[in-house]
Design a protein around this motif. Structure first.
Motif, mmCIF file in Angstrom:
data_model
loop_
_atom_site.group_PDB
_atom_site.id
_atom_site.type_symbol
_atom_site.label_atom_id
_atom_site.label_comp_id
_atom_site.label_asym_id
_atom_site.label_seq_id
_atom_site.Cartn_x
_atom_site.Cartn_y
_atom_site.Cartn_z
ATOM 1 N N ILE A 90 52.107 40.753 48.576
ATOM 2 C CA ILE A 90 52.751 39.438 48.445
ATOM 3 C C ILE A 90 51.758 38.399 47.912
ATOM 4 O O ILE A 90 52.106 37.568 47.064
ATOM 5 N N THR A 91 50.509 38.465 48.380
ATOM 6 C CA THR A 91 49.489 37.533 47.895
ATOM 7 C C THR A 91 49.247 37.727 46.400
ATOM 8 O O THR A 91 49.126 36.754 45.645
ATOM 9 N N ALA A 92 49.178 38.992 45.952
ATOM 10 C CA ALA A 92 48.966 39.282 44.526
ATOM 11 C C ALA A 92 50.140 38.808 43.678
ATOM 12 O O ALA A 92 49.958 38.396 42.530
ATOM 13 N N LEU A 93 51.346 38.850 44.228
ATOM 14 C CA LEU A 93 52.519 38.367 43.498
ATOM 15 C C LEU A 93 52.472 36.857 43.309
ATOM 16 O O LEU A 93 52.955 36.325 42.311
ATOM 17 N N ILE A 94 51.886 36.161 44.283
ATOM 18 C CA ILE A 94 51.777 34.701 44.192
ATOM 19 C C ILE A 94 50.659 34.302 43.230
ATOM 20 O O ILE A 94 50.839 33.446 42.364
ATOM 21 N N ALA A 95 49.506 34.945 43.392
ATOM 22 C CA ALA A 95 48.363 34.632 42.525
ATOM 23 C C ALA A 95 47.423 35.827 42.491
ATOM 24 O O ALA A 95 46.941 36.256 43.553
ATOM 25 N N PRO A 96 47.151 36.404 41.305
ATOM 26 C CA PRO A 96 46.232 37.547 41.190
ATOM 27 C C PRO A 96 44.882 37.241 41.839
ATOM 28 O O PRO A 96 44.347 36.139 41.698
ATOM 29 N N MET A 97 44.321 38.228 42.544
ATOM 30 C CA MET A 97 43.081 38.023 43.291
ATOM 31 C C MET A 97 41.883 38.593 42.548
ATOM 32 O O MET A 97 41.933 39.726 42.072
ATOM 33 N N PRO A 98 40.788 37.834 42.440
ATOM 34 C CA PRO A 98 39.584 38.316 41.756
ATOM 35 C C PRO A 98 39.008 39.542 42.453
ATOM 36 O O PRO A 98 39.013 39.637 43.682
ATOM 37 N N ILE A 99 38.518 40.505 41.656
ATOM 38 C CA ILE A 99 37.872 41.707 42.183
ATOM 39 C C ILE A 99 36.371 41.530 42.050
ATOM 40 O O ILE A 99 35.841 41.461 40.936
ATOM 41 N N GLN A 100 35.672 41.442 43.175
ATOM 42 C CA GLN A 100 34.232 41.240 43.156
ATOM 43 C C GLN A 100 33.510 42.587 43.155
ATOM 44 O O GLN A 100 33.993 43.576 43.712
ATOM 45 N N LYS A 101 32.331 42.621 42.528
ATOM 46 C CA LYS A 101 31.607 43.884 42.333
ATOM 47 C C LYS A 101 31.287 44.593 43.641
ATOM 48 O O LYS A 101 31.341 45.823 43.718
ATOM 49 N N HIS A 102 30.960 43.822 44.693
ATOM 50 C CA HIS A 102 30.568 44.466 45.950
ATOM 51 C C HIS A 102 31.704 45.281 46.567
ATOM 52 O O HIS A 102 31.466 46.174 47.385
ATOM 53 N N ILE A 229 48.167 29.948 47.446
ATOM 54 C CA ILE A 229 48.854 28.745 46.964
ATOM 55 C C ILE A 229 47.848 27.649 46.629
ATOM 56 O O ILE A 229 47.981 26.940 45.627
ATOM 57 N N LYS A 230 46.799 27.528 47.457
ATOM 58 C CA LYS A 230 45.784 26.494 47.244
ATOM 59 C C LYS A 230 44.724 26.909 46.232
ATOM 60 O O LYS A 230 43.888 26.098 45.837
ATOM 61 N N GLY A 231 44.757 28.187 45.825
ATOM 62 C CA GLY A 231 43.774 28.667 44.864
ATOM 63 C C GLY A 231 42.442 29.037 45.483
ATOM 64 O O GLY A 231 41.442 29.201 44.790
ATOM 65 N N HIS A 232 42.396 29.184 46.818
ATOM 66 C CA HIS A 232 41.154 29.526 47.527
ATOM 67 C C HIS A 232 41.257 30.944 48.094
ATOM 68 O O HIS A 232 41.193 31.144 49.298
ATOM 69 N N HIS A 233 41.406 31.919 47.222
ATOM 70 C CA HIS A 233 41.640 33.275 47.713
ATOM 71 C C HIS A 233 40.627 34.272 47.151
ATOM 72 O O HIS A 233 40.900 35.459 47.049
ATOM 73 N N ASP A 234 39.412 33.797 46.822
ATOM 74 C CA ASP A 234 38.396 34.670 46.249
ATOM 75 C C ASP A 234 37.989 35.791 47.213
ATOM 76 O O ASP A 234 37.620 36.887 46.787
ATOM 77 N N MET A 235 38.037 35.495 48.524
ATOM 78 C CA MET A 235 37.590 36.475 49.507
ATOM 79 C C MET A 235 38.746 37.215 50.173
ATOM 80 O O MET A 235 38.517 38.059 51.043
ATOM 81 N N ALA A 236 39.984 36.937 49.781
ATOM 82 C CA ALA A 236 41.147 37.525 50.454
ATOM 83 C C ALA A 236 41.134 39.048 50.397
ATOM 84 O O ALA A 236 41.391 39.727 51.394
ATOM 85 N N GLY A 301 39.402 39.779 30.104
ATOM 86 C CA GLY A 301 39.116 38.725 31.059
ATOM 87 C C GLY A 301 38.545 39.229 32.374
ATOM 88 O O GLY A 301 38.071 40.364 32.477
ATOM 89 N N VAL A 302 38.599 38.383 33.407
ATOM 90 C CA VAL A 302 38.034 38.707 34.717
ATOM 91 C C VAL A 302 38.905 39.742 35.431
ATOM 92 O O VAL A 302 40.135 39.698 35.360
ATOM 93 N N ALA A 303 38.241 40.679 36.131
ATOM 94 C CA ALA A 303 38.969 41.712 36.870
ATOM 95 C C ALA A 303 39.745 41.089 38.025
ATOM 96 O O ALA A 303 39.196 40.314 38.805
#
Length: 326
Positions: A90-102, A229-236, A301-303
């Motif tokens: 559901i989170t990915a449907l709202i806003a794609p989440m960045p994939i970090q290398k670690h 929704i707030k755009g603060h989901h880098d660590m989700a 672009g970014v993963a």
């Protein structure tokens, strides 16, 4: 009022109390540790990271002590399924989440390893004390690896607002109150779940996989959706993967240690295989997307974990429910 209605009320009150008390318990614990000079790194690795699994852990202990080990195992497996197939999807449907290398070098390999360990433990539809201790013992090397990898970067594990600024006396008060309500509400939830299972003629494993698992995953869903929704989901993405690792090592292990359960054979062939399958799908999606996008960054672009994978994960979770109740 019938016992069934009381059971459903107990489940709802139990869920609400678990969410409220877990927040107070974790906040009080983190503040106490911070006031006594414990490093932010250690607080992030232990109290805050394990805090997201606090409701599942206490419910698992309560269920095991009541002789309802199947419910506890179902809670662990079902929570991992819900975290990937519901929360991440559901989170990915709202806003794609960045994939970090670690994620590729640490969290994903560890998640796959502990998932295989869970499968070995559940293959015979039992969970022995030895298997329980081995799973729980896996937390020690895990915390060691994470400590070494995160040294110098404690901010990756805990934000400032996750360690409340409160005096030790107040922090201790909320620690005690949070723990007490956490235990009471877990007992209430387990009692209600047992009554509902008996009334519907289904196993406690099924109730743990569905009602209890989804209920204990709702806080993660709410937090992840609001962050998206707030755009603060880098660590989700990393937080959910970490939660799934802790669910296997710190939640699923406890029934084997406290009161070894004997379960229906479907726990491996249906439930574990579903969890393993959706975990493998998530890992493959992360690895492939990261490799492709980093090979051709100018065109891709970014993963990110995008909407297509979100749809696929959600569809897989819905299909699992179809198999569960067919």
């Amino acid at each position: 009022m019938s016992e069934l209605w009381l059971a459903w009320i107990a489940i709802l009150v139990g869920f609400g109390g678990l969410i409220w008390s877990a927040d107070r318990f974790v906040g009080g614990s983190a503040a106490i540790a911070n006031n006594f000079g414990v490093s932010r790194l250690i607080i992030g690795l232990t109290i805050v990271s394990l805090g997201t699994s606090a409701p599942e852990i206490v419910v698992s202990i309560s269920a095991a002590m009541e002789g309802s080990g199947e419910l506890a195992i179902g809670n662990a497996l079902g929570s991992n399924l819900a975290n990937i197939g519901m929360v991440l999807a559901i989170t990915a449907l709202i806003a794609p989440m960045p994939i970090q290398k670690h994620l590729l070098t640490q969290e994903i390999p560890i998640l796959l390893l502990v998932t295989v360990a869970a499968g070995i433990a559940l293959y015979d539809a039992t969970l022995s004390p030895l298997e329980g201790y081995l799973l729980l013992g896996g937390l020690i090397p895990l915390l060691y690896i994470m400590t070494r990898s995160k040294k110098g970067h404690p901010e990756e594990l805990v934000d400032d607002d996750e360690i409340p600024d409160m005096k030790t006396g107040i922090a201790f008060f909320w620690f005690v109150v949070g723990l007490g309500v956490l235990i009471a509400c877990s007992d209430l939830l387990v009692w209600g779940a047992q009554i509902v299972a008996e009334d519907f003629g289904v196993s406690q494993l099924i109730i743990g996989l569905t009602v209890v698992a989804i209920g204990t995953s709702l806080p993660e869903l709410a937090a992840s959706v609001m962050s998206a929704i707030k755009g603060h989901h880098d660590m989700a993405l990393g937080n959910i993967i970490g939660s799934n690792i802790f669910n296997i090592l710190a939640v699923m292990s406890l029934p084997g240690i406290i009161h070894p359960p004997v379960m229906e054979s479907d726990v491996f062939s249906r439930d574990f295989m579903a969890m393993g399958g959706i975990t493998l799908l998530l890992a493959a999606a992360i690895i492939i997307d990261y490799k492709v996008r980093n090979r051709h960054p100018e065109s891709h672009g970014v993963a990110r974990l995008g909407r297509r994978i979100g749809c696929l994960l959600l569809a897989g979770y819905i299909f699992y429910f179809f198999l569960l109740f067919r």
